[in-house]
Structures are given as C-alpha cells and as structure tokens.
Design an enzyme around this catalytic site. Structure first.
Site, PDB file in Angstrom:
ATOM      1  N   ARG A 177       0.785  -0.988   0.126  1.00  0.00           N
ATOM      2  CA  ARG A 177       0.090   0.061   0.017  1.00  0.00           C
ATOM      3  C   ARG A 177       0.904   1.267  -0.108  1.00  0.00           C
ATOM      4  NH1 ARG A 177      -2.584  -3.800   3.239  1.00  0.00           N
ATOM      5  NH2 ARG A 177      -4.939  -4.146   2.565  1.00  0.00           N
ATOM      6  N   LYS A 204      -2.439  -2.233   7.661  1.00  0.00           N
ATOM      7  CA  LYS A 204      -3.803  -2.104   7.899  1.00  0.00           C
ATOM      8  C   LYS A 204      -4.536  -2.984   8.616  1.00  0.00           C
ATOM      9  CE  LYS A 204      -7.921  -1.357   4.961  1.00  0.00           C
ATOM     10  NZ  LYS A 204      -8.522  -1.237   3.765  1.00  0.00           N
ATOM     11  N   HIS A 263      -3.853   3.624  -5.662  1.00  0.00           N
ATOM     12  CA  HIS A 263      -4.068   2.320  -5.026  1.00  0.00           C
ATOM     13  C   HIS A 263      -4.266   1.297  -5.975  1.00  0.00           C
ATOM     14  CE1 HIS A 263      -5.069  -0.281  -1.906  1.00  0.00           C
ATOM     15  NE2 HIS A 263      -6.337  -0.749  -2.696  1.00  0.00           N
ATOM     16  N   ARG A 266      -1.612  -1.546  -6.433  1.00  0.00           N
ATOM     17  CA  ARG A 266      -1.768  -2.738  -5.901  1.00  0.00           C
ATOM     18  C   ARG A 266      -2.751  -3.690  -6.556  1.00  0.00           C
ATOM     19  NH1 ARG A 266      -1.297  -5.056  -0.778  1.00  0.00           N
ATOM     20  NH2 ARG A 266      -3.357  -5.562   0.353  1.00  0.00           N
ATOM     21  N   TRP A 289      -3.830  -9.527   2.906  1.00  0.00           N
ATOM     22  CA  TRP A 289      -5.406  -9.425   2.981  1.00  0.00           C
ATOM     23  C   TRP A 289      -5.898 -10.320   3.902  1.00  0.00           C
ATOM     24  CZ3 TRP A 289      -3.849  -8.851  -2.491  1.00  0.00           C
ATOM     25  CH2 TRP A 289      -4.032  -7.794  -2.999  1.00  0.00           C
ATOM     26  N   TYR A 298     -10.007 -11.022  -8.117  1.00  0.00           N
ATOM     27  CA  TYR A 298      -9.019 -11.489  -9.203  1.00  0.00           C
ATOM     28  C   TYR A 298      -9.032 -12.949  -9.646  1.00  0.00           C
ATOM     29  CZ  TYR A 298      -6.879  -7.436  -6.371  1.00  0.00           C
ATOM     30  OH  TYR A 298      -6.702  -6.430  -5.787  1.00  0.00           O
TER      31      TYR A 298
END
Length: 334
Positions: A177, A204, A263, A266, A289, A298
């Site tokens: 990020r 995050k 972003h 990413r 994640w 994806y």
C-alpha cells in the site's frame, strides 16, 4: 455547582456557563437525574459526546484512527450534547442524507457505519442504552477492479519524474500500500536476504507483513542508498509523503490512462500475479489481505489456473463415455 445525591455522594462541577439561571437549571437537572437513578433504577443519560470520546479512546489502535477522528468531528456538529436515547434511526437517517448529498453513498456509509459501531458498543459493552437503533446503509455499486497492462506501465513510466518512477516500480514489484511504501525505512530492509518487512503497527490489518524483494525492487532500493539516513524514498533530500501529486496526474493524462488511482497499482500487481497462475491463497498471503473475499476479485483473471482443474472433470467424462461405448459394442457383438 455543588449538591449531595441521595446515596450521600458529593457532586461538585462547573456548569460551564456564566449565566446564573442556566447554571441553576443544569444543577436542578443533574440533581433530579441522580435521584431517579438512585431511587427508580433509571440509567444515567449519557450523551453522544461521551460515547464518541470513549469509543475513540478504546479504538485508538486502529490504523484508521485519524480518519475516525475526522468523521466524529463532522458528526459532532449535529449530535453535540444530545442524549444517546434521542438518536433514533430517523435522526441518523437524516444525517446520512445530508452526508450523501455532500459526497457519495459509499462515503456516507462510512459515517453511518461509524455511528452504528459507537451505538452498538454503548448498548452491548457499556450498557449505556437498552438497544442500538437499526441503521440502514445505502446500496453501493460494485466497482470494477482497475488495473493496467505492462505496456501501459511502460508508457506511464516514461512520463513520470524519476522519483515517482522508482516508487511506482517498487509498488508494482511488492504490491504494498502507498503508506507502507512512502514510510519505508532502511531498518525494515535486508538487502542481503532480499526481504523487507512491515511492522504490525504500520499495517492496515495490524499484522506483520513479510515482503520478498525481486530483482526490480532490489534495483530500485540500491538507487536510494545514501540519499537519506532513515527513509528510503525521498525527493530533494526530504522523505516523500504525498504521491497523488500534479506530476502523477499529468503523467496519467499524457499516458492516456483514465480512472486510475495510486492504489490501483496494488490491484495491478495482484492482477498480474493472477494472470500468471499464482494461486489466490498465495496472493492473499503476499498481499496481507485478511479476507479471502478481497482476493476473489482477481479470480476471473486466472482462467488457466482454473482450467487445469476443469480438465479433471473432462477426463472423467471422457472415461465414462469410452466405457459406455465399449459396453454398447460388447452388447451388439453378443
């Protein structure tokens, strides 16, 4: 103000006003409330101010704490001094409409979700209210994953100033990020072992992130050696803080790339991995994640990855068809 409750507790505090009449009204109100709490078992009337402050203190560990403070500050202009019992679903819906008219449904939902979190904690954890009101969020259109091809990246890099070229290359090589890239320090890098790491308090998801450095990332890092004693990425001797600059936006225009945010670099990294057959669970681990739902975005970019599994059924069906034909031939022969 000074008075003694029915339980013998001495209350002394300021009325926060120079008007004697207002101070007397506040004094009488507090005294009456203390009596109802003591004699009738009523719960004290907590305000939005108290709940918001307590929630911010308890959630100060969140990565989005600064954003939470800004959201609370905006809501405060409407709910300041109001009792939590006054905050009904209708009242909150009206505030949502105001925010929605100023921004977008998705942004309004972030504010409504924050109010919901505070009221739920006030009901379930602190027992300040009997029940949190139901808060309906706005429907949000599902956004398409925005990514660009290697050819587009080549064009973009030619249009960017050198310091942004390095950051873009590093971002596309690691999938980190924006904040984890701009805040990266030399103490987080081991060039010999070809690894970097993001500390839990910087991530995050509040978990340590291991970053494997490929040759492109190492090349970029070696270029930064000696520019700053602490931070990796700098511009004119100072650490880079902002990347969404005029230079970035103008480069996108010259490269003919529309609707592309920083972003999305990413997303591009993850999309490229998926297209090259990297399993989704590996992408999830590399990208840190927490939810598999985030990585499933994806999946449609990895047809070959799923095709090899679909072939298994194909082989079983072919074996079944061949067996049926052989059985039919045997029956016809007999």
């Amino acid at each position: 103000m000074s008075f003694t409750t029915s339980t013998g507790e001495r209350i002394r505090c300021s009325a926060a006003t120079s008007d004697k009449t207002q101070a007397q009204e506040y004094h009488d109100k507090l005294k009456a409330e203390s009596w109802r709490i003591s004699k009738l078992g009523d719960k004290p009337q907590f305000t939005w101010d108290e709940a918001a402050y307590k929630w911010l203190m308890e959630t100060s560990h969140k990565a989005s704490h600064k954003q939470d403070i800004n959201q609370v500050a905006w809501v405060h202009q409407f709910f300041k001094g109001r009792s939590l019992c006054e905050l009904t679903r209708e009242t909150i819906a009206e505030l949502g409409e105001i925010k929605c008219s100023e921004t977008s449904p998705s942004t309004a939902n972030r504010y409504l979700a924050m109010i919901r979190a505070i009221l739920r904690r006030a009901a379930n954890d602190w027992e300040w209210i009997e029940k949190a009101p139901f808060i309906r969020l706005y429907k949000e259109p599902k956004r398409r994953i925005r990514w660009i091809s290697p050819e587009q990246v080549t064009i973009l890099l030619k249009e960017l100033p050198e310091h942004l070229v390095d950051i873009v290359k590093f971002s596309l090589s690691t999938g980190l990020r924006k904040r984890n890239v701009t805040d990266l320090e030399w103490s987080q890098i081991d060039l010999h072992r070809k690894v970097a790491w993001i500390h839990a308090d910087q991530a995050k998801g509040r978990k340590n992130i291991h970053v494997s450095l490929n040759d492109t990332a190492l090349e970029v890092l070696n270029k930064q050696i000696g520019k700053h004693s602490v931070r990796v990425f700098t511009y004119q001797g100072k650490p880079i803080i902002q990347t969404n600059t005029r230079a970035w936006r103008k480069a996108l225009i010259r490269a003919g790339i529309e609707n592309f945010r920083w972003h999305d670099l990413r997303h591009t990294w993850a999309s490229w991995l998926a297209q090259k057959g990297v399993p989704l669970n590996v992408i999830q681990e590399m990208g840190a994640w927490e939810s598999t739902e985030m990585v499933k975005r994806y999946a449609h970019l990895a047809p070959e990855q799923f095709r090899k599994h679909a072939i298994v059924v194909d082989e079983l069906l072919n074996d079944t068809i061949v067996t049926q034909c052989e059985n039919q031939e045997f029956k016809n022969a007999t």
